[in-house]
Design an enzyme around this catalytic site. Structure first.
Site, PDB file in Angstrom:
ATOM      1  N   CYS A 201      -7.370  -0.785  44.409  1.00  0.00           N
ATOM      2  CA  CYS A 201      -7.854  -1.623  45.516  1.00  0.00           C
ATOM      3  C   CYS A 201      -7.436  -3.072  45.359  1.00  0.00           C
ATOM      4  O   CYS A 201      -7.952  -3.943  46.042  1.00  0.00           O
ATOM      5  CB  CYS A 201      -9.347  -1.515  45.656  1.00  0.00           C
TER       6      CYS A 201
HETATM    7  N1  LIG Z   1     -17.467  -4.916  41.457  1.00  0.00           N
HETATM    8  C1  LIG Z   1     -16.861  -5.256  40.328  1.00  0.00           C
HETATM    9  N2  LIG Z   1     -17.412  -6.177  39.512  1.00  0.00           N
HETATM   10  C2  LIG Z   1     -16.794  -6.547  38.364  1.00  0.00           C
HETATM   11  N3  LIG Z   1     -15.640  -6.022  37.955  1.00  0.00           N
HETATM   12  C3  LIG Z   1     -15.065  -5.107  38.726  1.00  0.00           C
HETATM   13  C4  LIG Z   1     -15.626  -4.674  39.950  1.00  0.00           C
HETATM   14  N4  LIG Z   1     -14.819  -3.757  40.491  1.00  0.00           N
HETATM   15  C5  LIG Z   1     -13.803  -3.626  39.632  1.00  0.00           C
HETATM   16  N5  LIG Z   1     -13.947  -4.441  38.573  1.00  0.00           N
HETATM   17  C6  LIG Z   1     -13.077  -4.609  37.398  1.00  0.00           C
HETATM   18  O1  LIG Z   1     -11.746  -4.316  37.743  1.00  0.00           O
HETATM   19  C7  LIG Z   1     -11.345  -3.152  37.072  1.00  0.00           C
HETATM   20  C8  LIG Z   1     -10.581  -2.284  38.023  1.00  0.00           C
HETATM   21  O2  LIG Z   1     -11.500  -1.792  38.943  1.00  0.00           O
HETATM   22  P1  LIG Z   1     -11.165  -0.981  40.207  1.00  0.00           P
HETATM   23  O3  LIG Z   1     -10.362   0.217  39.879  1.00  0.00           O
HETATM   24  O4  LIG Z   1     -12.416  -0.727  40.935  1.00  0.00           O
HETATM   25  O5  LIG Z   1     -10.414  -2.044  41.037  1.00  0.00           O
HETATM   26  S1  LIG Z   1      -8.965  -2.198  41.555  1.00  0.00           S
HETATM   27  O6  LIG Z   1      -8.545  -0.883  42.051  1.00  0.00           O
HETATM   28  O7  LIG Z   1      -8.120  -2.753  40.500  1.00  0.00           O
HETATM   29  O8  LIG Z   1      -9.145  -3.166  42.656  1.00  0.00           O
HETATM   30  C9  LIG Z   1     -12.632  -2.478  36.603  1.00  0.00           C
HETATM   31  O9  LIG Z   1     -12.305  -1.707  35.519  1.00  0.00           O
HETATM   32  P2  LIG Z   1     -13.333  -0.953  34.624  1.00  0.00           P
HETATM   33  O10 LIG Z   1     -13.781  -1.957  33.631  1.00  0.00           O
HETATM   34  O11 LIG Z   1     -12.516   0.131  34.062  1.00  0.00           O
HETATM   35  O12 LIG Z   1     -14.412  -0.449  35.512  1.00  0.00           O
HETATM   36  C10 LIG Z   1     -13.519  -3.652  36.328  1.00  0.00           C
HETATM   37  O13 LIG Z   1     -13.266  -4.184  35.065  1.00  0.00           O
END
Ligand SMILES: Nc1ncnc2c1ncn2[C@@H]1O[C@H](COP(=O)(O)OS(=O)(=O)O)[C@@H](OP(=O)(O)O)[C@H]1O
Length: 207
Positions: A201
């Site tokens: 995203c």
């Molecule tokens: N809402 C929100 N708040 C804080 N951090 C967030 C949020 N959404 C995404 N992340 C961070 O971005 C990492 C990638 O998330 P996504 O796969 O959801 O996002 S993306 O597809 O890259 O936009 C995701 O990786 P992970 O740590 O593996 O969950 C987070 O570190």
């Protein structure tokens, strides 16, 4: 900060999560960890805060999380005494829905603006305010095709050092880590910017 030999770091400790976290925090640069409180997020939060309990934990609460996710966020925050920084969209969910209706579908042209409002702008704001040089995530190679090609440590064009200590962990590894350390979990998670699994995203791609 002296020049980082990325190839060497990735080869030497890229698959050793605790060593990677220690190395990255040992750079003594401002660091953050982002979390959306999706399944197994307690693992990265535990790994990082074991080494430095004060690292800011950045969460963009889009307003669309499940009740279980909100309870999980509170539980992990309390258990690990997280230095949690919550970033909210500029408009409340109630305001947005009153004037624009429910979440636009993925093929709706308004979907990009929705993602920008609830996720990307709050993250840009978080980056400005926390000004990190090191950014920890729990990205995993199995999430998407893009992530399957990533290295655990990379440096973006702005010089931000992106560290993904769990890149090569399986769900089983994460589950065992949670069991070993008495960490809670959350499987009732949805992201309103993603209509399906394995979708990028833009947040991680844009930085
Ligand atoms: N809402 C929100 N708040 C804080 N951090 C967030 C949020 N959404 C995404 N992340 C961070 O971005 C990492 C990638 O998330 P996504 O796969 O959801 O996002 S993306 O597809 O890259 O936009 C995701 O990786 P992970 O740590 O593996 O969950 C987070 O570190």
């Amino acid at each position: 900060m002296s020049t980082i030999d990325l190839a060497k770091i990735n080869a030497d400790i890229g698959r050793d999560a605790p060593a990677l976290v220690k190395w990255a925090l040992g750079l003594n640069q401002p660091a953050i960890v982002t979390t959306n409180f999706r399944p197994f997020e307690a693992v990265i939060l535990h790994l990082v805060t074991q080494v430095n309990p004060d690292v800011p934990v950045v969460w963009m609460d889009n307003g669309y999380n499940t009740e279980a996710t909100y309870r999980f966020a509170d539980e992990v925050t309390k258990q690990l005494k997280l230095n949690l920084k919550i970033y909210l969209p500029r408009r409340s969910r109630a305001h947005r829905e009153a004037v624009e209706g429910p979440t636009p579908a993925l093929d709706d042209p308004r979907h990009a603006a929705f993602t920008e409002e609830v996720k990307l702008e709050p993250f840009a704001r978080a980056l400005r305010e926390t000004a990190p040089k090191v950014w920890f995530t729990a990205l995993r190679a199995t999430d998407t095709a893009v992530r399957a090609q990533m290295d655990p440590v990379s440096i973006n064009p702005d010089g931000l050092i992106k560290v993904a200590p769990l890149l090569h962990w399986t769900s089983k590894d994460l589950y065992h880590y949670c069991e070993l350390h008495g960490l809670p979990n959350n499987f009732d998670y949805v992201d309103p910017t993603k209509g399906e699994e394995n979708r990028e995203c833009g947040l991680h791609l844009a930085h």
